[in-house]
Write a protein that holds these residues in place. Structure first.
Motif, PDB file in Angstrom:
ATOM      1  N   PRO A   1       0.828  -1.217   0.000  1.00 31.62           N
ATOM      2  CA  PRO A   1       0.000   0.000   0.000  1.00 31.62           C
ATOM      3  C   PRO A   1       0.852   1.253   0.000  1.00 31.62           C
ATOM      4  CG  PRO A   1       0.099  -0.915   2.200  1.00 31.62           C
ATOM      5  CD  PRO A   1       0.803  -1.904   1.316  1.00 31.62           C
ATOM      6  N   LEU A   2       0.213   2.386  -0.263  1.00 21.85           N
ATOM      7  CA  LEU A   2       0.923   3.660  -0.291  1.00 21.85           C
ATOM      8  C   LEU A   2       1.603   3.958   1.040  1.00 21.85           C
ATOM      9  CD1 LEU A   2       1.412   6.094  -2.200  1.00 21.85           C
ATOM     10  CD2 LEU A   2      -0.561   7.184  -1.111  1.00 21.85           C
ATOM     11  N   SER A   3       0.989   3.542   2.121  1.00 23.75           N
ATOM     12  CA  SER A   3       1.535   3.831   3.453  1.00 23.75           C
ATOM     13  C   SER A   3       2.918   3.222   3.666  1.00 23.75           C
ATOM     14  CB  SER A   3       0.577   3.343   4.536  1.00 23.75           C
ATOM     15  OG  SER A   3       0.356   1.945   4.430  1.00 23.75           O
ATOM     16  N   THR A   4       3.232   2.148   2.954  1.00 21.78           N
ATOM     17  CA  THR A   4       4.570   1.561   3.056  1.00 21.78           C
ATOM     18  C   THR A   4       5.630   2.599   2.735  1.00 21.78           C
ATOM     19  OG1 THR A   4       3.759  -0.622   2.416  1.00 21.78           O
ATOM     20  CG2 THR A   4       6.112  -0.227   2.129  1.00 21.78           C
ATOM     21  N   PHE A   5       5.318   3.496   1.829  1.00 20.71           N
ATOM     22  CA  PHE A   5       6.297   4.476   1.357  1.00 20.71           C
ATOM     23  C   PHE A   5       6.144   5.827   2.052  1.00 20.71           C
ATOM     24  CE2 PHE A   5       4.971   1.521  -2.010  1.00 20.71           C
ATOM     25  CZ  PHE A   5       6.121   0.743  -2.045  1.00 20.71           C
ATOM     26  N   THR A   6       4.925   6.232   2.342  1.00 27.41           N
ATOM     27  CA  THR A   6       4.761   7.500   3.061  1.00 27.41           C
ATOM     28  C   THR A   6       5.311   7.392   4.488  1.00 27.41           C
ATOM     29  OG1 THR A   6       2.503   6.899   3.721  1.00 27.41           O
ATOM     30  CG2 THR A   6       2.751   8.168   1.691  1.00 27.41           C
ATOM     31  N   ASP A   7       5.287   6.199   5.054  1.00 27.19           N
ATOM     32  CA  ASP A   7       5.831   6.008   6.401  1.00 27.19           C
ATOM     33  C   ASP A   7       7.339   6.242   6.457  1.00 27.19           C
ATOM     34  OD1 ASP A   7       3.318   5.418   7.359  1.00 27.19           O
ATOM     35  OD2 ASP A   7       3.628   3.257   7.492  1.00 27.19           O
ATOM     36  N   LEU A   8       7.994   6.223   5.308  1.00 31.11           N
ATOM     37  CA  LEU A   8       9.437   6.452   5.280  1.00 31.11           C
ATOM     38  C   LEU A   8       9.791   7.915   5.510  1.00 31.11           C
ATOM     39  CD1 LEU A   8      10.470   4.218   2.212  1.00 31.11           C
ATOM     40  CD2 LEU A   8      10.407   3.615   4.643  1.00 31.11           C
ATOM     41  N   ALA A   9       8.800   8.803   5.419  1.00 32.59           N
ATOM     42  CA  ALA A   9       9.038  10.237   5.624  1.00 32.59           C
ATOM     43  C   ALA A   9       7.934  10.782   6.527  1.00 32.59           C
ATOM     44  CB  ALA A   9       9.079  10.973   4.291  1.00 32.59           C
ATOM     45  N   PRO A  10       7.964  10.466   7.809  1.00 31.50           N
ATOM     46  CA  PRO A  10       6.864  10.820   8.718  1.00 31.50           C
ATOM     47  C   PRO A  10       6.649  12.318   8.914  1.00 31.50           C
ATOM     48  CG  PRO A  10       8.747   9.941   9.940  1.00 31.50           C
ATOM     49  CD  PRO A  10       9.037   9.712   8.492  1.00 31.50           C
ATOM     50  N   ASP A  11       7.615  13.146   8.545  1.00 32.34           N
ATOM     51  CA  ASP A  11       7.461  14.590   8.726  1.00 32.34           C
ATOM     52  C   ASP A  11       6.657  15.244   7.598  1.00 32.34           C
ATOM     53  OD1 ASP A  11       8.932  14.469  11.051  1.00 32.34           O
ATOM     54  OD2 ASP A  11      10.838  14.933  10.059  1.00 32.34           O
ATOM     55  N   VAL A  12       6.353  14.495   6.568  1.00 31.26           N
ATOM     56  CA  VAL A  12       5.588  15.035   5.443  1.00 31.26           C
ATOM     57  C   VAL A  12       4.096  15.030   5.786  1.00 31.26           C
ATOM     58  CG1 VAL A  12       4.918  14.666   3.036  1.00 31.26           C
ATOM     59  CG2 VAL A  12       7.310  14.364   3.746  1.00 31.26           C
ATOM     60  N   SER A  13       3.413  16.122   5.464  1.00 36.70           N
ATOM     61  CA  SER A  13       1.995  16.277   5.829  1.00 36.70           C
ATOM     62  C   SER A  13       1.037  15.965   4.691  1.00 36.70           C
ATOM     63  CB  SER A  13       1.735  17.712   6.320  1.00 36.70           C
ATOM     64  OG  SER A  13       2.588  18.038   7.399  1.00 36.70           O
ATOM     65  N   THR A  14       1.417  16.319   3.467  1.00 38.22           N
ATOM     66  CA  THR A  14       0.545  16.070   2.310  1.00 38.22           C
ATOM     67  C   THR A  14       1.310  15.261   1.272  1.00 38.22           C
ATOM     68  OG1 THR A  14       1.180  18.143   1.225  1.00 38.22           O
ATOM     69  CG2 THR A  14      -0.751  18.192   2.675  1.00 38.22           C
ATOM     70  N   TRP A  15       0.595  14.315   0.675  1.00 36.20           N
ATOM     71  CA  TRP A  15       1.266  13.404  -0.255  1.00 36.20           C
ATOM     72  C   TRP A  15       0.560  13.356  -1.606  1.00 36.20           C
ATOM     73  CZ3 TRP A  15       5.883  11.219   0.266  1.00 36.20           C
ATOM     74  CH2 TRP A  15       6.415  11.055   1.560  1.00 36.20           C
ATOM     75  N   ALA A  16       1.347  13.465  -2.655  1.00 31.76           N
ATOM     76  CA  ALA A  16       0.897  13.102  -3.996  1.00 31.76           C
ATOM     77  C   ALA A  16       1.538  11.770  -4.332  1.00 31.76           C
ATOM     78  CB  ALA A  16       1.309  14.159  -5.014  1.00 31.76           C
ATOM     79  N   VAL A  17       0.877  11.003  -5.170  1.00 32.97           N
ATOM     80  CA  VAL A  17       1.476   9.778  -5.693  1.00 32.97           C
ATOM     81  C   VAL A  17       1.589   9.925  -7.194  1.00 32.97           C
ATOM     82  CG1 VAL A  17      -0.742   8.558  -5.930  1.00 32.97           C
ATOM     83  CG2 VAL A  17       1.378   7.243  -5.711  1.00 32.97           C
ATOM     84  N   GLY A  18       2.676   9.451  -7.740  1.00 31.27           N
ATOM     85  CA  GLY A  18       2.875   9.560  -9.170  1.00 31.27           C
ATOM     86  C   GLY A  18       3.782   8.462  -9.667  1.00 31.27           C
ATOM     87  N   GLY A  19       3.941   8.395 -10.960  1.00 30.18           N
ATOM     88  CA  GLY A  19       4.816   7.371 -11.505  1.00 30.18           C
ATOM     89  C   GLY A  19       5.037   7.576 -12.985  1.00 30.18           C
ATOM     90  N   HIS A  20       6.082   6.943 -13.458  1.00 33.76           N
ATOM     91  CA  HIS A  20       6.479   7.027 -14.853  1.00 33.76           C
ATOM     92  C   HIS A  20       6.049   5.773 -15.590  1.00 33.76           C
ATOM     93  CE1 HIS A  20       9.937   6.733 -17.959  1.00 33.76           C
ATOM     94  NE2 HIS A  20       9.023   7.558 -18.435  1.00 33.76           N
ATOM     95  N   SER A  21       5.390   5.942 -16.723  1.00 31.53           N
ATOM     96  CA  SER A  21       5.027   4.817 -17.582  1.00 31.53           C
ATOM     97  C   SER A  21       4.191   3.801 -16.807  1.00 31.53           C
ATOM     98  CB  SER A  21       6.305   4.198 -18.157  1.00 31.53           C
ATOM     99  OG  SER A  21       6.026   3.316 -19.210  1.00 31.53           O
ATOM    100  N   LEU A  22       4.633   2.544 -16.723  1.00 32.62           N
ATOM    101  CA  LEU A  22       3.880   1.534 -15.979  1.00 32.62           C
ATOM    102  C   LEU A  22       3.734   1.924 -14.504  1.00 32.62           C
ATOM    103  CD1 LEU A  22       2.541  -1.299 -16.185  1.00 32.62           C
ATOM    104  CD2 LEU A  22       4.739  -2.253 -15.492  1.00 32.62           C
TER     105      LEU A  22
END
Length: 256
Positions: free
Chosen positions: A128-149
């Motif tokens: 899930p997205l939380s696996t990666f947002t948890d790596l930067a706990p000081d961040v308040s707002t998150w966008a998700v994005g990606g290249h190609s696939l």
């Protein structure tokens, strides 16, 4: 007179034999499929170009941390609390995007987490997205994005984020009624996620999604990993494309 005809095999025995053959065939098929996927995922993996990566790693404005699940790129000073989870394209190593995304980190204080998809293929990464947002706990707002696939996978995770950014990509799932802010960045010379393919998939996004086509950018212009088979020929240099990407992200990413 003795009957010399051998008795027929009991039906249960025949059924067991058929079941063993069937299961054995299915097992062999699974082994072949898994082996094929493993081989495909490891052959032709595109790594970061050494020069741009070395320049980014030497930039005093960047702090780069490899956490296993992803690479966290954070500003040494001036963090804004804005974050972007970025999912790489198929068979492109996470390090291949560090140089491309460095400007938005240094100049605009955005923290970027570049994921490291399982088997180098975002579709095989169920985390899930939380696996990666948890790596930067000081961040308040998150966008998700990606290249190609990776962008296609980002669309699947988008409802857990505050915004969606597509880099030479488009959605395969319907987000038209999601209300999400969406930014689509593409290249005029992209031979893979062509302008026509991106236009054809507009209906999957909210009506107010922003579309920005970068003149002269190809598919591989959205990373620093070298040329890619099937792509168009870029006429814009990496520095120019990186600048436009940073400017567009700075004006789009949601603030705390």
């Amino acid at each position: 007179m003795t009957d010399s005809t051998a008795p027929a095999a009991p039906a249960p025995r025949r059924r067991r034999r058929w079941l063993r053959w069937t299961l054995g065939g299915l097992g062999a098929l699974v082994v072949v499929l898994v082996g094929g996927i493993l081989i495909y995922s490891q052959v032709g993996v595109m790594g970061a170009e050494p020069g741009p990566l070395a320049s980014a790693e030497a930039d005093p404005g960047l702090t780069i941390t490899d956490d296993g699940a992803g690479i966290v790129i954070s500003p040494t000073a001036g963090a804004t609390g804005q974050g972007l989870v970025f999912i790489p394209g198929a068979k492109v190593q996470a390090e291949g995007y560090i140089a491309t995304l460095a400007d938005v980190v240094v100049d605009d204080g955005v923290t970027v987490v570049i994921t490291k998809p399982w088997l180098n293929l975002a579709f095989f990464d169920p985390r899930p997205l939380s696996t990666f947002t948890d790596l930067a706990p000081d961040v308040s707002t998150w966008a998700v994005g990606g290249h190609s696939l990776g962008g296609v996978r980002a669309c699947q995770l988008a409802t857990d984020a505050d915004a969606l950014v597509l880099f030479a990509s488009y959605c395969a799932n319907d987000l038209s009624a999601s209300g999400l802010p969406v930014l689509s960045l593409s290249g005029s010379e992209d031979g893979l996620s062509t302008p026509q393919k991106i236009a054809d998939a507009k209906g999957e996004l909210p009506a107010d999604a922003a579309f920005v086509e970068i003149p002269g950018a190809s598919h591989a212009s959205f990373g620093a990993y070298g040329p890619q088979p099937g792509d168009g020929t870029p006429t814009a240099g990496p520095a120019e494309v990186d600048r436009v990407i940073a400017e567009q992200l700075a004006g789009f990413l949601p603030r705390p």
